[in-house]
Design a protein around this motif. Structure first.
Motif, PDB file in Angstrom:
ATOM      1  N   CYS A  92      -2.852  -5.223  -3.029  1.00  0.00           N
ATOM      2  CA  CYS A  92      -2.424  -3.911  -3.518  1.00  0.00           C
ATOM      3  C   CYS A  92      -3.064  -3.606  -4.876  1.00  0.00           C
ATOM      4  CB  CYS A  92      -0.897  -3.845  -3.614  1.00  0.00           C
ATOM      5  SG  CYS A  92      -0.076  -3.848  -1.996  1.00  0.00           S
ATOM      6  N   HIS A  93      -3.188  -4.631  -5.700  1.00  0.00           N
ATOM      7  CA  HIS A  93      -3.834  -4.463  -7.008  1.00  0.00           C
ATOM      8  C   HIS A  93      -5.288  -4.003  -6.824  1.00  0.00           C
ATOM      9  CE1 HIS A  93      -4.809  -5.193 -11.202  1.00  0.00           C
ATOM     10  NE2 HIS A  93      -5.857  -5.889 -10.793  1.00  0.00           N
ATOM     11  N   ILE A  94      -5.968  -4.618  -5.903  1.00  0.00           N
ATOM     12  CA  ILE A  94      -7.362  -4.238  -5.632  1.00  0.00           C
ATOM     13  C   ILE A  94      -7.424  -2.803  -5.123  1.00  0.00           C
ATOM     14  CG2 ILE A  94      -9.380  -4.703  -4.173  1.00  0.00           C
ATOM     15  CD1 ILE A  94      -8.531  -7.731  -4.376  1.00  0.00           C
ATOM     16  N   LYS A  95      -6.469  -2.416  -4.268  1.00  0.00           N
ATOM     17  CA  LYS A  95      -6.424  -1.037  -3.783  1.00  0.00           C
ATOM     18  C   LYS A  95      -6.224  -0.071  -4.945  1.00  0.00           C
ATOM     19  CE  LYS A  95      -6.797  -0.200   0.616  1.00  0.00           C
ATOM     20  NZ  LYS A  95      -8.117   0.271   1.081  1.00  0.00           N
ATOM     21  N   GLY A  96      -5.376  -0.447  -5.894  1.00  0.00           N
ATOM     22  CA  GLY A  96      -5.164   0.390  -7.075  1.00  0.00           C
ATOM     23  C   GLY A  96      -6.444   0.581  -7.862  1.00  0.00           C
ATOM     24  N   ILE A  97      -7.178  -0.501  -8.032  1.00  0.00           N
ATOM     25  CA  ILE A  97      -8.470  -0.416  -8.731  1.00  0.00           C
ATOM     26  C   ILE A  97      -9.428   0.485  -7.944  1.00  0.00           C
ATOM     27  CG2 ILE A  97     -10.544  -1.713  -9.391  1.00  0.00           C
ATOM     28  CD1 ILE A  97      -8.652  -4.109  -9.963  1.00  0.00           C
ATOM     29  N   TYR A  98      -9.470   0.262  -6.642  1.00  0.00           N
ATOM     30  CA  TYR A  98     -10.374   1.044  -5.788  1.00  0.00           C
ATOM     31  C   TYR A  98     -10.118   2.541  -5.938  1.00  0.00           C
ATOM     32  CZ  TYR A  98     -12.579   3.131  -1.751  1.00  0.00           C
ATOM     33  OH  TYR A  98     -13.337   3.947  -0.948  1.00  0.00           O
ATOM     34  N   TRP A  99      -8.844   2.940  -5.853  1.00  0.00           N
ATOM     35  CA  TRP A  99      -8.549   4.373  -5.908  1.00  0.00           C
ATOM     36  C   TRP A  99      -8.705   4.951  -7.307  1.00  0.00           C
ATOM     37  CZ3 TRP A  99      -9.278   7.204  -2.004  1.00  0.00           C
ATOM     38  CH2 TRP A  99      -9.078   6.691  -0.728  1.00  0.00           C
ATOM     39  N   SER A 100      -8.689   4.114  -8.323  1.00  0.00           N
ATOM     40  CA  SER A 100      -8.937   4.633  -9.673  1.00  0.00           C
ATOM     41  C   SER A 100     -10.419   4.931  -9.868  1.00  0.00           C
ATOM     42  CB  SER A 100      -8.452   3.658 -10.745  1.00  0.00           C
ATOM     43  OG  SER A 100      -9.241   2.492 -10.774  1.00  0.00           O
ATOM     44  N   ASP A 101     -11.287   4.093  -9.253  1.00  0.00           N
ATOM     45  CA  ASP A 101     -12.733   4.309  -9.332  1.00  0.00           C
ATOM     46  C   ASP A 101     -13.414   3.434  -8.290  1.00  0.00           C
ATOM     47  OD1 ASP A 101     -15.386   4.731  -9.926  1.00  0.00           O
ATOM     48  OD2 ASP A 101     -15.291   3.876 -11.939  1.00  0.00           O
ATOM     49  N   ASP A 106     -17.784  -3.394  -5.063  1.00  0.00           N
ATOM     50  CA  ASP A 106     -18.807  -3.223  -4.043  1.00  0.00           C
ATOM     51  C   ASP A 106     -18.247  -3.529  -2.649  1.00  0.00           C
ATOM     52  OD1 ASP A 106     -19.133  -6.041  -3.436  1.00  0.00           O
ATOM     53  OD2 ASP A 106     -20.380  -6.229  -5.219  1.00  0.00           O
ATOM     54  N   ASP A 107     -18.943  -3.032  -1.635  1.00  0.00           N
ATOM     55  CA  ASP A 107     -18.483  -3.158  -0.248  1.00  0.00           C
ATOM     56  C   ASP A 107     -18.329  -4.608   0.187  1.00  0.00           C
ATOM     57  OD1 ASP A 107     -18.338  -0.412   0.023  1.00  0.00           O
ATOM     58  OD2 ASP A 107     -20.344  -0.232   0.903  1.00  0.00           O
ATOM     59  N   ASP A 108     -19.231  -5.472  -0.254  1.00  0.00           N
ATOM     60  CA  ASP A 108     -19.158  -6.886   0.106  1.00  0.00           C
ATOM     61  C   ASP A 108     -17.856  -7.516  -0.410  1.00  0.00           C
ATOM     62  OD1 ASP A 108     -20.310  -9.259   1.295  1.00  0.00           O
ATOM     63  OD2 ASP A 108     -20.661  -9.973  -0.767  1.00  0.00           O
ATOM     64  N   LEU A 110     -15.068  -5.903  -1.138  1.00  0.00           N
ATOM     65  CA  LEU A 110     -13.949  -5.297  -0.415  1.00  0.00           C
ATOM     66  C   LEU A 110     -13.778  -5.920   0.974  1.00  0.00           C
ATOM     67  CD1 LEU A 110     -14.453  -1.571  -1.455  1.00  0.00           C
ATOM     68  CD2 LEU A 110     -12.627  -3.123  -2.205  1.00  0.00           C
ATOM     69  N   ASP A 111     -14.891  -6.206   1.644  1.00  0.00           N
ATOM     70  CA  ASP A 111     -14.817  -6.848   2.960  1.00  0.00           C
ATOM     71  C   ASP A 111     -14.206  -8.246   2.854  1.00  0.00           C
ATOM     72  OD1 ASP A 111     -15.902  -4.680   4.271  1.00  0.00           O
ATOM     73  OD2 ASP A 111     -17.947  -5.485   4.263  1.00  0.00           O
ATOM     74  N   LYS A 112     -14.652  -9.005   1.879  1.00  0.00           N
ATOM     75  CA  LYS A 112     -14.150 -10.372   1.711  1.00  0.00           C
ATOM     76  C   LYS A 112     -12.696 -10.405   1.237  1.00  0.00           C
ATOM     77  CE  LYS A 112     -18.655 -12.422   0.880  1.00  0.00           C
ATOM     78  NZ  LYS A 112     -19.595 -12.932  -0.112  1.00  0.00           N
ATOM     79  N   ALA A 113     -12.287  -9.391   0.486  1.00  0.00           N
ATOM     80  CA  ALA A 113     -10.923  -9.353  -0.067  1.00  0.00           C
ATOM     81  C   ALA A 113      -9.889  -8.964   0.975  1.00  0.00           C
ATOM     82  CB  ALA A 113     -10.870  -8.379  -1.240  1.00  0.00           C
ATOM     83  N   GLU A 114     -10.331  -8.532   2.136  1.00  0.00           N
ATOM     84  CA  GLU A 114      -9.426  -8.121   3.221  1.00  0.00           C
ATOM     85  C   GLU A 114      -8.404  -7.098   2.733  1.00  0.00           C
ATOM     86  OE1 GLU A 114      -7.819 -11.784   4.770  1.00  0.00           O
ATOM     87  OE2 GLU A 114      -9.603 -12.153   5.967  1.00  0.00           O
ATOM     88  N   VAL A 115      -8.921  -6.014   2.165  1.00  0.00           N
ATOM     89  CA  VAL A 115      -8.053  -4.973   1.637  1.00  0.00           C
ATOM     90  C   VAL A 115      -8.101  -3.686   2.462  1.00  0.00           C
ATOM     91  CG1 VAL A 115      -7.985  -5.815  -0.732  1.00  0.00           C
ATOM     92  CG2 VAL A 115      -9.805  -4.245  -0.033  1.00  0.00           C
ATOM     93  N   GLY A 116      -8.569  -3.823   3.698  1.00  0.00           N
ATOM     94  CA  GLY A 116      -8.505  -2.670   4.597  1.00  0.00           C
ATOM     95  C   GLY A 116      -7.045  -2.320   4.852  1.00  0.00           C
ATOM     96  N   LEU A 117      -6.797  -1.067   5.145  1.00  0.00           N
ATOM     97  CA  LEU A 117      -5.411  -0.641   5.362  1.00  0.00           C
ATOM     98  C   LEU A 117      -4.753  -1.415   6.500  1.00  0.00           C
ATOM     99  CD1 LEU A 117      -5.861   3.208   4.843  1.00  0.00           C
ATOM    100  CD2 LEU A 117      -4.825   1.550   3.267  1.00  0.00           C
ATOM    101  N   ALA A 118      -5.493  -1.679   7.559  1.00  0.00           N
ATOM    102  CA  ALA A 118      -4.936  -2.444   8.683  1.00  0.00           C
ATOM    103  C   ALA A 118      -4.600  -3.872   8.251  1.00  0.00           C
ATOM    104  CB  ALA A 118      -5.914  -2.456   9.855  1.00  0.00           C
ATOM    105  N   ASP A 119      -5.457  -4.474   7.420  1.00  0.00           N
ATOM    106  CA  ASP A 119      -5.205  -5.832   6.924  1.00  0.00           C
ATOM    107  C   ASP A 119      -3.931  -5.874   6.074  1.00  0.00           C
ATOM    108  OD1 ASP A 119      -7.616  -6.944   7.993  1.00  0.00           O
ATOM    109  OD2 ASP A 119      -8.721  -6.113   6.292  1.00  0.00           O
ATOM    110  N   ILE A 120      -3.789  -4.894   5.206  1.00  0.00           N
ATOM    111  CA  ILE A 120      -2.624  -4.858   4.320  1.00  0.00           C
ATOM    112  C   ILE A 120      -1.349  -4.620   5.121  1.00  0.00           C
ATOM    113  CG2 ILE A 120      -1.513  -3.516   2.493  1.00  0.00           C
ATOM    114  CD1 ILE A 120      -4.318  -3.230   1.229  1.00  0.00           C
TER     115      ILE A 120
END
Length: 133
Positions: A92-101, A106-108, A110-120
């Protein structure tokens, strides 16, 4: 060796009974708080899904909505961290960072962090199932 009187034993047992009772009550309260937070994560997934669907259709980003999403995900990360749900809190913290900017991550990563909405959502649902047992 310390010997206790019957009165002291009774006092000790009474204290122990109150302690166990308070522990159970705290445990139930924490369980309820955890359920509420996990349900809020699922609601955040829904809200974000609606925004991203609208973004794809209209091609118009909304800085206001993205700011709200950033704060929503960040607040959830704090709540989850306080409850000890650290793996989900980090996502969720990573998602917060993502939506702030979004350019900060980077995409790589985000893929490794498993922060897709379905994953969360899947992780939130798994935690909810665990709380039921």
């Amino acid at each position: 060796m310390i010997e206790l009187t019957a009165k002291e034993w009774l006092g000790l047992l009474t204290h122990l009974k109150k302690w166990v009772s308070n522990l159970r009550r705290a445990s139930k309260q924490r369980k309820l708080e955890s359920k509420k937070a996990l349900r809020e994560v699922i609601k955040a997934v829904r809200k974000t899904t609606v925004y991203t669907r609208n973004l794809k259709q209209s091609k118009k980003a909304s800085l206001k909505q993205e700011s709200e999403l950033s704060l929503l995900w960040t607040d959830l990360s704090f709540t989850l961290d306080d409850l000890g749900l650290r793996k989900l809190a980090k996502r969720c913290h990573i998602k917060g960072i993502y939506w702030s900017d979004p350019t900060q991550l980077d995409d790589d990563f985000l893929d490794k962090a498993e922060v897709g909405l379905a994953d969360i959502e899947r992780l939130a649902k798994l935690n909810l199932v665990e709380l039921e047992h």
